[in-house]
Design a protein around this motif. Structure first.
Motif, PDB file in Angstrom:
ATOM      1  N   LEU A 155      48.014  36.837  27.702  1.00 33.44           N
ATOM      2  CA  LEU A 155      49.257  36.161  28.076  1.00 33.44           C
ATOM      3  C   LEU A 155      50.422  37.134  28.153  1.00 33.44           C
ATOM      4  O   LEU A 155      51.166  37.160  29.139  1.00 33.44           O
ATOM      5  CB  LEU A 155      49.553  35.015  27.096  1.00 33.44           C
ATOM      6  CG  LEU A 155      49.031  33.633  27.489  1.00 33.44           C
ATOM      7  CD1 LEU A 155      49.638  33.174  28.820  1.00 33.44           C
ATOM      8  CD2 LEU A 155      47.531  33.584  27.588  1.00 33.44           C
ATOM      9  N   ILE A 204      52.610  38.076  31.527  1.00 33.29           N
ATOM     10  CA  ILE A 204      54.063  37.816  31.604  1.00 33.29           C
ATOM     11  C   ILE A 204      54.810  39.125  31.879  1.00 33.29           C
ATOM     12  O   ILE A 204      55.708  39.181  32.732  1.00 33.29           O
ATOM     13  CB  ILE A 204      54.557  37.167  30.285  1.00 33.29           C
ATOM     14  CG1 ILE A 204      53.909  35.796  30.098  1.00 33.29           C
ATOM     15  CG2 ILE A 204      56.086  37.055  30.269  1.00 33.29           C
ATOM     16  CD1 ILE A 204      53.936  35.284  28.662  1.00 33.29           C
ATOM     17  N   ALA A 214      54.295  35.719  22.718  1.00 31.42           N
ATOM     18  CA  ALA A 214      52.923  35.607  23.238  1.00 31.42           C
ATOM     19  C   ALA A 214      51.996  36.237  22.208  1.00 31.42           C
ATOM     20  O   ALA A 214      51.135  37.051  22.535  1.00 31.42           O
ATOM     21  CB  ALA A 214      52.809  36.306  24.589  1.00 31.42           C
ATOM     22  N   MET A 270      48.105  24.983  26.155  1.00 38.53           N
ATOM     23  CA  MET A 270      49.166  25.889  25.704  1.00 38.53           C
ATOM     24  C   MET A 270      50.533  25.235  25.758  1.00 38.53           C
ATOM     25  O   MET A 270      50.765  24.286  26.509  1.00 38.53           O
ATOM     26  CB  MET A 270      49.211  27.146  26.590  1.00 38.53           C
ATOM     27  CG  MET A 270      48.125  28.128  26.288  1.00 38.53           C
ATOM     28  SD  MET A 270      48.457  29.773  26.949  1.00 38.53           S
ATOM     29  CE  MET A 270      49.521  30.438  25.677  1.00 38.53           C
ATOM     30  N   LEU A 316      53.928  26.315  27.130  1.00 40.70           N
ATOM     31  CA  LEU A 316      54.404  27.331  28.069  1.00 40.70           C
ATOM     32  C   LEU A 316      55.781  26.879  28.543  1.00 40.70           C
ATOM     33  O   LEU A 316      55.911  26.077  29.466  1.00 40.70           O
ATOM     34  CB  LEU A 316      53.429  27.411  29.251  1.00 40.70           C
ATOM     35  CG  LEU A 316      53.531  28.603  30.184  1.00 40.70           C
ATOM     36  CD1 LEU A 316      53.179  29.907  29.467  1.00 40.70           C
ATOM     37  CD2 LEU A 316      52.613  28.426  31.394  1.00 40.70           C
ATOM     38  N   TYR A 339      61.391  32.214  24.812  1.00 40.48           N
ATOM     39  CA  TYR A 339      60.324  31.546  25.572  1.00 40.48           C
ATOM     40  C   TYR A 339      59.019  31.589  24.786  1.00 40.48           C
ATOM     41  O   TYR A 339      58.786  32.503  23.982  1.00 40.48           O
ATOM     42  CB  TYR A 339      60.143  32.220  26.938  1.00 40.48           C
ATOM     43  CG  TYR A 339      61.321  31.980  27.846  1.00 40.48           C
ATOM     44  CD1 TYR A 339      61.317  30.948  28.770  1.00 40.48           C
ATOM     45  CD2 TYR A 339      62.467  32.780  27.749  1.00 40.48           C
ATOM     46  CE1 TYR A 339      62.415  30.709  29.589  1.00 40.48           C
ATOM     47  CE2 TYR A 339      63.569  32.550  28.562  1.00 40.48           C
ATOM     48  CZ  TYR A 339      63.536  31.515  29.487  1.00 40.48           C
ATOM     49  OH  TYR A 339      64.618  31.272  30.278  1.00 40.48           O
ATOM     50  N   ALA A 381      54.724  31.251  24.955  1.00 40.47           N
ATOM     51  CA  ALA A 381      53.421  31.216  25.656  1.00 40.47           C
ATOM     52  C   ALA A 381      52.393  31.273  24.544  1.00 40.47           C
ATOM     53  O   ALA A 381      51.804  32.314  24.258  1.00 40.47           O
ATOM     54  CB  ALA A 381      53.290  32.396  26.601  1.00 40.47           C
ATOM     55  N   SER A 440      42.172  29.860  27.449  1.00 42.19           N
ATOM     56  CA  SER A 440      43.326  30.246  28.263  1.00 42.19           C
ATOM     57  C   SER A 440      43.271  31.650  28.838  1.00 42.19           C
ATOM     58  O   SER A 440      44.191  32.048  29.544  1.00 42.19           O
ATOM     59  CB  SER A 440      44.620  30.065  27.458  1.00 42.19           C
ATOM     60  OG  SER A 440      44.795  28.701  27.180  1.00 42.19           O
ATOM     61  N   SER A 464      45.355  32.679  32.243  1.00 44.85           N
ATOM     62  CA  SER A 464      46.497  33.525  31.861  1.00 44.85           C
ATOM     63  C   SER A 464      47.230  34.133  33.060  1.00 44.85           C
ATOM     64  O   SER A 464      48.464  34.275  33.000  1.00 44.85           O
ATOM     65  CB  SER A 464      46.051  34.629  30.896  1.00 44.85           C
ATOM     66  OG  SER A 464      45.084  35.473  31.490  1.00 44.85           O
ATOM     67  N   MET A 516      49.564  31.413  34.339  1.00 46.37           N
ATOM     68  CA  MET A 516      50.521  31.049  33.294  1.00 46.37           C
ATOM     69  C   MET A 516      51.602  32.122  33.170  1.00 46.37           C
ATOM     70  O   MET A 516      52.791  31.816  33.043  1.00 46.37           O
ATOM     71  CB  MET A 516      49.804  30.891  31.967  1.00 46.37           C
ATOM     72  CG  MET A 516      49.009  29.612  31.888  1.00 46.37           C
ATOM     73  SD  MET A 516      48.404  29.406  30.223  1.00 46.37           S
ATOM     74  CE  MET A 516      48.318  27.649  30.117  1.00 46.37           C
ATOM     75  N   GLY A 517      51.185  33.381  33.194  1.00 43.01           N
ATOM     76  CA  GLY A 517      52.153  34.472  33.112  1.00 43.01           C
ATOM     77  C   GLY A 517      53.104  34.454  34.290  1.00 43.01           C
ATOM     78  O   GLY A 517      54.317  34.651  34.140  1.00 43.01           O
ATOM     79  N   LEU A 543      55.591  31.480  33.810  1.00 42.31           N
ATOM     80  CA  LEU A 543      56.639  31.691  32.808  1.00 42.31           C
ATOM     81  C   LEU A 543      57.630  32.751  33.295  1.00 42.31           C
ATOM     82  O   LEU A 543      58.846  32.609  33.100  1.00 42.31           O
ATOM     83  CB  LEU A 543      56.050  32.090  31.449  1.00 42.31           C
ATOM     84  CG  LEU A 543      57.064  31.902  30.320  1.00 42.31           C
ATOM     85  CD1 LEU A 543      57.257  30.422  29.992  1.00 42.31           C
ATOM     86  CD2 LEU A 543      56.667  32.646  29.051  1.00 42.31           C
TER      87      LEU A 543
END
Ligand SMILES: Cc1cc2nc3c(=O)[nH]c(=O)nc-3n(C[C@H](O)[C@H](O)[C@H](O)COP(=O)(O)OP(=O)(O)OC[C@H]3O[C@@H](n4cnc5c(N)ncnc54)[C@H](O)[C@@H]3O)c2cc1C
Length: 396
Positions: free
Chosen positions: A22, A26, A207, A327, A329, A339, A341, A348, A352, A355-356, A359
């Motif tokens: 994660l 990000i 994260a 998650m 997020l 933030y 994550a 996940s 990922s 998701m990264g 975010l």
């Protein structure tokens, strides 16, 4: 590969805490979206947490909209990985079989319709056709089978290293062996305290995987996370004719099985099962004898040619689980420049990348653009609007 022993910047736009799947994603996407002044801080080596212990299956059989959209986008990322990051074989496209017991046939059938409607390439396979793909498999108890030709697994260490490396090329900085030891949230900016010095930052991203709860307390938030120990074994098939050429998730016996490039076979057990609470700084990292024996037995039951295979390795990693196994997020409800994550919940790694990206978009543009991630908001456990799923647990 460019990790600095000391942090060169003591003032920055964003600090990402955690160099797992994660945090790496990000970090990469923030720099890709043009935020150059970003520092990734990792207390050990890259991918030394849950990510490095992962079985790393990439399959798309999810049962809620947000996960399906995230895995679709993430699969595109994995398919383009070698080109984008100039690597070889980080993503291995073996195809994936899902073996389902008779009692779950109805929910499986309706979920397959949903997946196809959402554009996932998957189809049902008859139990007799399964014998062509996985010769010698014992088909007892298998009611339904799904196949995903585009799925497979990744090498999690190589993935994280390549992604972080690209973030550095894009202008970011990362440090390893450098724990975050506190966060001062009293000012307009945050001071992230590390063993190599303090960084004054506008934005902090948690994260930190199994350690996210502690980081959360420093961010003034008590995150609803439970840690559970998760064991895997690696066996050497006792004949050359290993039948495992695909990734297999076997809901009938609650096992997951896949081959490594060197012919060893990875086996773990899935849910439902009891969580095994663990302290992330103090837990047994080898699998238990009972687990090794029972998992070997289940492997031999389903694939008789693998009966009695030598167990060459075993290990235990950690799941960080939220109450609905999805998650969090989101922006923190406490500090607007913090933030979250957190809570990978055992599935996940495969999502990922998207998701990264989402975010990072929320941080840079104010909202996620690639996938609507509002279902993964941080307040849902207070409002009761939890993410629903058909199968539960890490299957989700
Ligand atoms: C045995 C096992 C099998 C799995 N199988 C699959 C699978 O097949 N498919 C799938 O998609 N998912 C799977 N998962 C889940 C998946 O691996 C996780 O959801 C994912 O790796 C979580 O990534 P993360 O970046 O959130 O956490 P992590 O990888 O744990 O990364 C967090 C990082 O933060 C660092 N950190 C923590 N505290 C600090 C601090 N104070 N200062 C600096 N750094 C800090 C840690 O060292 C760590 O490297 C599995 C997990 C396990 C354990």
């Amino acid at each position: 590969m460019g990790a600095s022993l000391f942090i060169m910047r003591n003032k920055t736009d964003a600090v990402v805490i955690g160099g797992g799947a994660l945090g790496a994603s990000i970090f990469y996407y923030l720099t890709k979206l043009g935020m150059k002044d970003v520092v990734l801080i990792e207390k050990g080596e890259l991918a030394s947490g849950s990510t490095g212990d992962s079985a790393a299956f990439i399959r798309q059989h999810y049962s809620n909209d947000v996960s399906i959209q995230l895995v679709k986008k993430s699969l595109e990322f994995f398919q383009g990985f070698n080109n984008e990051f100039s690597c070889n074989n980080v993503f291995v496209n073996t195809g994936w079989f899902f073996l389902v017991p008779h009692h779950a046939a109805d929910v499986f059938d309706s979920n397959m319709i949903r997946l196809k409607n959402e554009g996932i390439k998957t189809w049902s396979v008859s139990v007799s056709d399964l014998l062509d793909e996985l010769p010698g498999i014992n088909t007892d108890g298998i009611g339904r089978v799904a196949f995903e030709p585009e799925s497979g697994y990744v090498d999690p260490h190589a993935m994280v290293e390549a992604v972080v490396n690209q973030g550095v090329k894009n202008g970011g900085e990362f440090t390893i062996n450098n724990p975050v030891i506190g966060i001062d949230t009293s000012g307009n900016t945050s001071i992230v305290k590390t063993s190599a010095g303090d960084i004054d930052t506008k934005i902090v991203i948690n994260a930190a995987g199994p350690w996210a709860h502690q980081i959360g307390l420093w961010m003034d938030i008590d995150l609803p996370l439970e840690i559970s120990r998760e064991q895997d074994i690696m066996v050497r098939p006792n004949n050359d004719a290993s039948t495992i050429t695909r990734c297999v998730s076997n809901m009938v016996d609650r096992t997951y099985i896949r081959a490594e490039p060197d012919g060893l076979v990875l086996v773990g057990t899935g849910h439902p099962k009891e969580n095994e609470p663990a302290n992330p700084d103090l837990y047994k990292k080898e699998a238990d004898q009972e687990f090794v024996a029972e998992t070997s037995r289940l492997l031999g039951h389903r694939f008789p040619s693998l009966s009695g295979s030598e167990v060459v390795k075993s290990w235990a990693g950690l799941y960080t689980i939220t109450p609905d196994w999805n998650m969090i997020l989101d922006r923190s409800p406490v500090h607007e420049n913090h933030y979250l994550a957190v809570g990978g919940s055992g599935h996940s790694l495969k999502i990922s990348p998207a998701m990264g990206q989402c975010l990072a978009e929320m941080i840079v543009f104010g909202e996620a653009k690639t996938v609507d991630i509002s279902d993964l908001n941080a307040r849902r456990f207070d409002t009761g609007q939890i993410v629903q799923s058909t199968y539960g647990g890490n299957r989700n």
